[in-house]
Design an enzyme around this catalytic site. Structure first.
Site, PDB file in Angstrom:
ATOM      1  N   SER A 143      39.862  31.945  55.662  1.00 40.48           N
ATOM      2  CA  SER A 143      38.734  32.501  56.400  1.00 40.48           C
ATOM      3  C   SER A 143      39.241  33.273  57.601  1.00 40.48           C
ATOM      4  O   SER A 143      40.233  32.876  58.240  1.00 40.48           O
ATOM      5  CB  SER A 143      37.797  31.385  56.878  1.00 40.48           C
ATOM      6  N   TYR A 156      35.726  23.088  59.741  1.00 39.62           N
ATOM      7  CA  TYR A 156      35.900  24.174  58.779  1.00 39.62           C
ATOM      8  C   TYR A 156      37.080  25.069  59.158  1.00 39.62           C
ATOM      9  O   TYR A 156      37.944  25.375  58.315  1.00 39.62           O
ATOM     10  CB  TYR A 156      34.625  25.007  58.682  1.00 39.62           C
TER      11      TYR A 156
END
Length: 252
Positions: A143, A156
């Site tokens: 990400s 996350y």
């Protein structure tokens, strides 16, 4: 001739959203695709088959070594090998933004089990087949948040930082076996889960878009060119790399 003719791909988390887009793109390039997900993959399988591709649906819990092993075995039995593994399954789109002090230990553990151990389990199960073939492509999904230190999603962001490190170390271990290991780091992408998450309010999305050199929403299709490149022989001398695909919000 399509770039992936004769290849067999597995995409985890492919029942819907970005994973479904990945699976369809690989099939369009000629790969036979195992559509793997903890949810029912039938819709993605049907779409691929209706378009003239070849797909197999498998229910899998990527945090379970036994479940992942069954996924590999079913894929090899159906298609004869595993050439491409796309580790897309992750906990993200339904997460609520919150200060890290408010993240429960159970929620932390769930994110780590899927987002990190799931990738480890899938790679561990797939690489014996790839070693036997003397060829393989592993595409991990990280990400762009890793490069920003994005707040309110500490579990996350931490999990995706681990995937960048895992990619580099695994590339060193597998390069001699003819297996490439690379990583895509998407920006915030308008998947179904993101669009339905009320935490991803319009001002937040607008702020992310404003940080991009290309100032618009990111769509799943924006990731497909990079995915196909990393899955194809075009990238045979590329390994251990992370490519950020986010419209130029992160430049590194």
């Amino acid at each position: 001739m399509a770039r992936l003719d004769g290849k067999v791909a597995i995409v985890t988390g492919a029942a819907q959203g970005i994973g479904a887009s990945y699976a369809k793109a690989l099939a369009k390039e000629g790969a036979s695709v195992c559509v793997a997900d903890i949810d029912d993959p039938a819709g993605t399988v049907a779409a691929i088959n209706a378009a003239g591709g070849q797909a197999l649906g498998v229910n899998v819990d990527v945090s379970s070594a036994a479940s992942v092993r069954q996924m590999i075995d079913k894929t090899v039995a159906a298609f004869g090998g595993v050439h491409i593994l796309v580790n897309n399954a992750a906990v993200f789109g339904k997460l609520a933004l919150k200060p890290f002090e408010e993240i429960s230990s159970d929620e932390w553990d769930k994110v780590m089990a899927v987002n990190i151990r799931g990738v480890f389990e899938c790679c561990k199960a797939a690489t014996p087949q790839m070693r036997a073939q003397k060829y393989g492509k592993i595409v991990n999904i990280a990400s762009g948040t890793v490069y920003k230190g994005t707040p309110m999603l500490l579990h996350y962001v931490t999990s995706k930082g681990a995937i960048v490190a895992l990619t580099r170390a695994m590339a060193r271990e597998l390069g001699g076996a003819g297996i490439g290991v690379n990583c895509i780091a998407p920006g915030l992408t308008m998947s179904d889960n993101v669009k339905s998450n009320t935490d991803w309010a319009e001002p937040l999305i607008n702020g992310i878009n404003a940080s991009r050199a290309i100032k618009r929403d990111q769509q799943p299709d924006d990731l497909l060119g990079t995915l196909i490149f990393l899955s194809s022989p075009d990238s045979d001398f590329l390994t251990g790399q992370t490519i950020v695909v986010d419209g130029g919000s992160v430049m590194h």
